[in-house]
Design a protein around this motif. Structure first.
Motif, PDB file in Angstrom:
ATOM      1  N   LEU A   1       3.575   6.515  -5.887  1.00  0.00           N
ATOM      2  CA  LEU A   1       3.036   6.231  -7.016  1.00  0.00           C
ATOM      3  C   LEU A   1       1.435   6.742  -7.440  1.00  0.00           C
ATOM      4  N   THR A   2       1.250   7.061  -6.108  1.00  0.00           N
ATOM      5  CA  THR A   2       0.351   8.107  -6.893  1.00  0.00           C
ATOM      6  C   THR A   2       0.856   9.673  -6.688  1.00  0.00           C
ATOM      7  N   VAL A   3       1.539   9.608  -6.107  1.00  0.00           N
ATOM      8  CA  VAL A   3       1.756  11.558  -5.388  1.00  0.00           C
ATOM      9  C   VAL A   3       3.258  11.831  -6.043  1.00  0.00           C
ATOM     10  N   ILE A   4       3.939  10.331  -6.581  1.00  0.00           N
ATOM     11  CA  ILE A   4       5.725  11.014  -6.750  1.00  0.00           C
ATOM     12  C   ILE A   4       5.812  10.316  -7.996  1.00  0.00           C
TER      13      ILE A   4
ATOM     14  N   MET B   1       0.814  -1.070  -0.178  1.00  0.00           N
ATOM     15  CA  MET B   1      -0.477  -0.007   0.073  1.00  0.00           C
ATOM     16  C   MET B   1       0.951   1.301   0.270  1.00  0.00           C
ATOM     17  N   ALA B   2       2.206   1.014   0.856  1.00  0.00           N
ATOM     18  CA  ALA B   2       2.734   2.617   0.751  1.00  0.00           C
ATOM     19  C   ALA B   2       2.855   2.722  -1.151  1.00  0.00           C
ATOM     20  N   ASN B   3       3.844   1.107  -1.365  1.00  0.00           N
ATOM     21  CA  ASN B   3       4.238   1.378  -2.800  1.00  0.00           C
ATOM     22  C   ASN B   3       3.691   2.443  -4.239  1.00  0.00           C
ATOM     23  N   ILE B   4       1.902   1.716  -3.315  1.00  0.00           N
ATOM     24  CA  ILE B   4       0.798   2.254  -4.147  1.00  0.00           C
ATOM     25  C   ILE B   4       0.821   4.138  -3.779  1.00  0.00           C
ATOM     26  N   ALA B   5       1.146   3.723  -2.360  1.00  0.00           N
ATOM     27  CA  ALA B   5       0.374   5.831  -2.716  1.00  0.00           C
ATOM     28  C   ALA B   5       1.832   7.019  -2.970  1.00  0.00           C
TER      29      ALA B   5
ATOM     30  N   ILE C   1      13.280   8.342  -8.754  1.00  0.00           N
ATOM     31  CA  ILE C   1      14.683   7.515  -9.216  1.00  0.00           C
ATOM     32  C   ILE C   1      15.494   9.070  -8.847  1.00  0.00           C
ATOM     33  N   ALA C   2      15.185  10.107  -8.825  1.00  0.00           N
ATOM     34  CA  ALA C   2      16.384  11.566  -8.113  1.00  0.00           C
ATOM     35  C   ALA C   2      16.512  11.443  -6.357  1.00  0.00           C
ATOM     36  N   SER C   3      15.329  10.868  -5.839  1.00  0.00           N
ATOM     37  CA  SER C   3      15.394  10.728  -4.233  1.00  0.00           C
ATOM     38  C   SER C   3      16.281   9.589  -3.499  1.00  0.00           C
ATOM     39  N   ASN C   4      16.991  10.380  -2.585  1.00  0.00           N
ATOM     40  CA  ASN C   4      17.464   9.770  -1.707  1.00  0.00           C
ATOM     41  C   ASN C   4      17.034   8.467  -0.782  1.00  0.00           C
ATOM     42  N   ALA C   5      15.833   9.512  -0.535  1.00  0.00           N
ATOM     43  CA  ALA C   5      15.062   8.770   0.658  1.00  0.00           C
ATOM     44  C   ALA C   5      13.139   9.417  -0.106  1.00  0.00           C
ATOM     45  N   ILE C   6      12.970   8.392  -0.461  1.00  0.00           N
ATOM     46  CA  ILE C   6      11.136   8.675  -1.011  1.00  0.00           C
ATOM     47  C   ILE C   6      10.552   8.716  -0.202  1.00  0.00           C
ATOM     48  N   ALA C   7      10.318   7.771   0.865  1.00  0.00           N
ATOM     49  CA  ALA C   7       9.174   8.353   2.152  1.00  0.00           C
ATOM     50  C   ALA C   7       9.564   9.790   2.154  1.00  0.00           C
ATOM     51  N   VAL C   8      10.633  10.716   2.597  1.00  0.00           N
ATOM     52  CA  VAL C   8      10.879  11.554   2.659  1.00  0.00           C
ATOM     53  C   VAL C   8      10.023  12.862   1.834  1.00  0.00           C
ATOM     54  N   THR C   9      10.568  11.884   0.483  1.00  0.00           N
ATOM     55  CA  THR C   9      10.033  13.068  -0.620  1.00  0.00           C
ATOM     56  C   THR C   9       8.332  12.777  -0.834  1.00  0.00           C
ATOM     57  N   PHE C  10       8.150  11.682  -0.426  1.00  0.00           N
ATOM     58  CA  PHE C  10       6.644  11.694  -0.146  1.00  0.00           C
ATOM     59  C   PHE C  10       6.001  12.270   0.677  1.00  0.00           C
ATOM     60  N   GLY C  11       6.283  12.771   1.866  1.00  0.00           N
ATOM     61  CA  GLY C  11       6.021  13.731   3.195  1.00  0.00           C
ATOM     62  C   GLY C  11       6.044  15.317   2.648  1.00  0.00           C
ATOM     63  N   ASN C  12       7.353  15.509   2.159  1.00  0.00           N
ATOM     64  CA  ASN C  12       7.032  16.678   1.856  1.00  0.00           C
ATOM     65  C   ASN C  12       6.033  17.077   0.734  1.00  0.00           C
ATOM     66  N   GLN C  13       5.764  16.619  -0.146  1.00  0.00           N
ATOM     67  CA  GLN C  13       4.952  16.850  -1.565  1.00  0.00           C
ATOM     68  C   GLN C  13       3.216  16.851  -0.883  1.00  0.00           C
TER      69      GLN C  13
ATOM     70  N   MET D   1       4.564  19.979   7.340  1.00  0.00           N
ATOM     71  CA  MET D   1       4.289  17.958   8.668  1.00  0.00           C
ATOM     72  C   MET D   1       4.953  17.327   8.758  1.00  0.00           C
ATOM     73  N   ALA D   2       5.859  17.486   7.263  1.00  0.00           N
ATOM     74  CA  ALA D   2       6.523  15.866   6.645  1.00  0.00           C
ATOM     75  C   ALA D   2       7.436  16.206   7.692  1.00  0.00           C
ATOM     76  N   TRP D   3       7.623  15.799   8.610  1.00  0.00           N
ATOM     77  CA  TRP D   3       8.368  15.425   9.856  1.00  0.00           C
ATOM     78  C   TRP D   3       7.819  14.566  10.597  1.00  0.00           C
ATOM     79  N   ILE D   4       6.679  14.833  10.572  1.00  0.00           N
ATOM     80  CA  ILE D   4       5.732  13.158  11.142  1.00  0.00           C
ATOM     81  C   ILE D   4       6.057  11.621  10.198  1.00  0.00           C
ATOM     82  N   ILE D   5       6.581  11.826   9.220  1.00  0.00           N
ATOM     83  CA  ILE D   5       7.148  10.886   8.313  1.00  0.00           C
ATOM     84  C   ILE D   5       8.167   9.377   9.250  1.00  0.00           C
TER      85      ILE D   5
END
Length: 151
Positions: free
Chosen positions: A7-10, A1-5, A16-28, A33-37
Motif C-alpha cells: 500500500l505504501t508503494v502501489i 507487513m507485506a500488505n502495508i508495504a 486492482i489493475a495488477s494480476n500479481a501485486i507482488a510482481v508489480t511491487f517488485g517492478n516499482q 532486480m524485480a526477479w528476486i520477488i
C-alpha cells in the motif's frame, strides 16, 4: 507487513489493475532486480513444504511411539535413519505423480518456447563441471595446491 508495504508503494487503482501485486511491487521498487520477488516466493513455498512434511511425519512417528497411531508408523529406516512409514503415510500417491508431471512439463516447455535462453542456462551449468572436477572430485591434489587452498 507485506500488505502495508504494498500500500505504501502501489496505489489502490494499480492494485486492482495488477494480476500479481507482488510482481508489480517488485517492478516499482526494485527495478531490474524485480526477479528476486518470485524467486523468494518459490524459496519460501519450498521451505514451508519441507517443514510441513518433516514435522507432520514426526508427529505421526511420535504418536505411534506413544500408542496413538498404529505401531507400524513408529518404524525407522535403518540405512537413512528416517521414519519412512510415517512419511509415506502422509504423502498420497497422486501428489508425487502430479508433481512429476508438472516437473516434466516445466522441463519440456522451455525447450520449445525459449530454446536460446535454455541453451545459455545449459552452457552456464556445463562451465561449472571443470571447476567441480578440479576443486571437489580430484582427491589427490598436490601439496602446493592444498596449501594455497587452505589459506
Amino acid at each position: 507487513m507485506a500488505n502495508i508495504a504494498y500500500l505504501t508503494v502501489i496505489t489502490p487503482t494499480a492494485m486492482i489493475a495488477s494480476n500479481a501485486i507482488a510482481v508489480t511491487f517488485g517492478n516499482q521498487l526494485l527495478g531490474y532486480m524485480a526477479w528476486i520477488i518470485p524467486v523468494m516466493v518459490a524459496v519460501s513455498a519450498f521451505g514451508g513444504l519441507s517443514v510441513h512434511i518433516m514435522t507432520s511425519s514426526r508427529m505421526c512417528f511420535v504418536g505411534a511411539r506413544n500408542g496413538h497411531f498404529p505401531s507400524m508408523l513408529s518404524h525407522i529406516n535403518m540405512s537413512r535413519l528416517t521414519p519412512t512409514p510415517a512419511l509415506i503415510f502422509l504423502v498420497p500417491l497422486w501428489i508425487p505423480i502430479v508433481f512429476v508431471i508438472i516437473c516434466i512439463f516445466l522441463v519440456i516447455v522451455p525447450c520449445y518456447e525459449r530454446p536460446y535462453e535454455l541453451g545459455m542456462g545449459i552452457l552456464i551449468t556445463i562451465t561449472g563441471i571443470p571447476a567441480y572436477f578440479f576443486g571437489v572430485a580430484w582427491k589427490n591434489k598436490p601439496m602446493w595446491f592444498q596449501k594455497i587452498n587452505s589459506t
